[in-house]
Design a protein around this motif. Structure first.
Motif, PDB file in Angstrom:
ATOM      1  N   GLU A  64     -25.454   8.889   1.795  1.00  0.00           N
ATOM      2  CA  GLU A  64     -25.002  10.283   1.810  1.00  0.00           C
ATOM      3  C   GLU A  64     -24.654  10.718   0.385  1.00  0.00           C
ATOM      4  N   PRO A  65     -25.082  11.910  -0.014  1.00  0.00           N
ATOM      5  CA  PRO A  65     -24.712  12.381  -1.357  1.00  0.00           C
ATOM      6  C   PRO A  65     -23.196  12.530  -1.490  1.00  0.00           C
ATOM      7  N   VAL A  66     -22.682  12.116  -2.620  1.00  0.00           N
ATOM      8  CA  VAL A  66     -21.257  12.253  -2.906  1.00  0.00           C
ATOM      9  C   VAL A  66     -21.045  13.620  -3.556  1.00  0.00           C
ATOM     10  N   GLU A  67     -20.158  14.399  -2.976  1.00  0.00           N
ATOM     11  CA  GLU A  67     -19.910  15.754  -3.465  1.00  0.00           C
ATOM     12  C   GLU A  67     -18.568  15.799  -4.188  1.00  0.00           C
TER      13      GLU A  67
ATOM     14  N   PRO B 189     -12.029  30.199 -11.980  1.00  0.00           N
ATOM     15  CA  PRO B 189     -12.390  28.808 -12.287  1.00  0.00           C
ATOM     16  C   PRO B 189     -13.798  28.659 -12.871  1.00  0.00           C
ATOM     17  N   LEU B 190     -13.896  27.815 -13.890  1.00  0.00           N
ATOM     18  CA  LEU B 190     -15.183  27.324 -14.371  1.00  0.00           C
ATOM     19  C   LEU B 190     -15.430  26.051 -13.586  1.00  0.00           C
ATOM     20  N   ARG B 191     -16.534  25.981 -12.848  1.00  0.00           N
ATOM     21  CA  ARG B 191     -16.781  24.848 -11.948  1.00  0.00           C
ATOM     22  C   ARG B 191     -18.076  24.134 -12.312  1.00  0.00           C
ATOM     23  N   GLU B 192     -18.046  22.798 -12.175  1.00  0.00           N
ATOM     24  CA  GLU B 192     -19.255  22.000 -12.373  1.00  0.00           C
ATOM     25  C   GLU B 192     -19.281  20.881 -11.342  1.00  0.00           C
ATOM     26  N   ASP B 193     -20.418  20.729 -10.678  1.00  0.00           N
ATOM     27  CA  ASP B 193     -20.608  19.646  -9.721  1.00  0.00           C
ATOM     28  C   ASP B 193     -21.032  18.386 -10.463  1.00  0.00           C
TER      29      ASP B 193
END
Length: 187
Positions: A64-67, A121-125
């Motif tokens: 499963e992809p880790v988010e 918020p500045l967000r990055e995955d």
């Protein structure tokens, strides 16, 4: 004039680097450090900035992809502010407790600026990992799953997130804000 060219050469040389080895001061050297238990969100405030690291789950399944994502929020008096950083202000360092493996986060190092609006918020995955060469076949197999997006192997993980940036080139006011989240991967 020679001094100016020397400084420009050194800045150019620093900007050409392809990877940063992330070394977190709070990261113990002991490979047998105990798993702290699941924690899906951690926040740290430094000055006018709030840094948040989030895992969408306490438990993932193999494959499963880790988010995981990081956010930086400016909470100061100005309407917006400009920060300078490498390719991104965010770093993600994985530590797997059962095996004692650390997996770094590659980062190109140009100097980039980003405008932050107050309270937005500045967000990055999280998008991938890397590690130094190691001849251990078990470690190579473990790392291959990171690099090929196969999900993570069974394990107990802590991700140390770091926001690393400065306010402007003149004052060079630097920030390094560190947080951690933990989760498990099961069959």
């Amino acid at each position: 004039m020679k001094g100016f060219f020397l400084v420009m050469f050194l800045l150019l040389l620093a900007g050409c680097s392809s990877q940063t080895d992330v070394t977190i001061g709070d990261q113990p050297e002991d490979p047998d450090r105990p798993y702290p238990g699941a924690q899906t969100i951690d926040e740290e405030k430094q000055g006018e900035f709030l840094y948040r690291l989030v895992s969408s789950k306490e438990e993932y399944e193999v494959g499963e992809p880790v988010e995981i994502y990081a956010e930086l929020v400016y909470e100061g008096d100005e309407e917006d502010i400009t920060i300078g950083h490498a390719n991104s202000p965010f770093y993600f360092l994985f530590y797997e407790h059962l095996r004692g493996y650390t997996v770094d986060y590659p980062m190109p190092e140009p100097y980039i600026t980003t405008d932050l609006e107050r309270d937005q918020p500045l967000r990055e995955d999280y998008s991938g990992a890397s590690a130094p060469a190691d001849d251990d076949p078990d470690y190579q197999s473990f790392l291959k799953q990171f690099q090929e997006n196969e999900g993570l192997p069974i394990g107990e993980y802590t991700v140390t997130g770091r926001a690393d940036f400065q306010l402007d080139e003149e004052t060079s006011t630097s920030y390094e804000i560190v947080t951690e989240v933990s989760f498990v991967v099961t069959e």
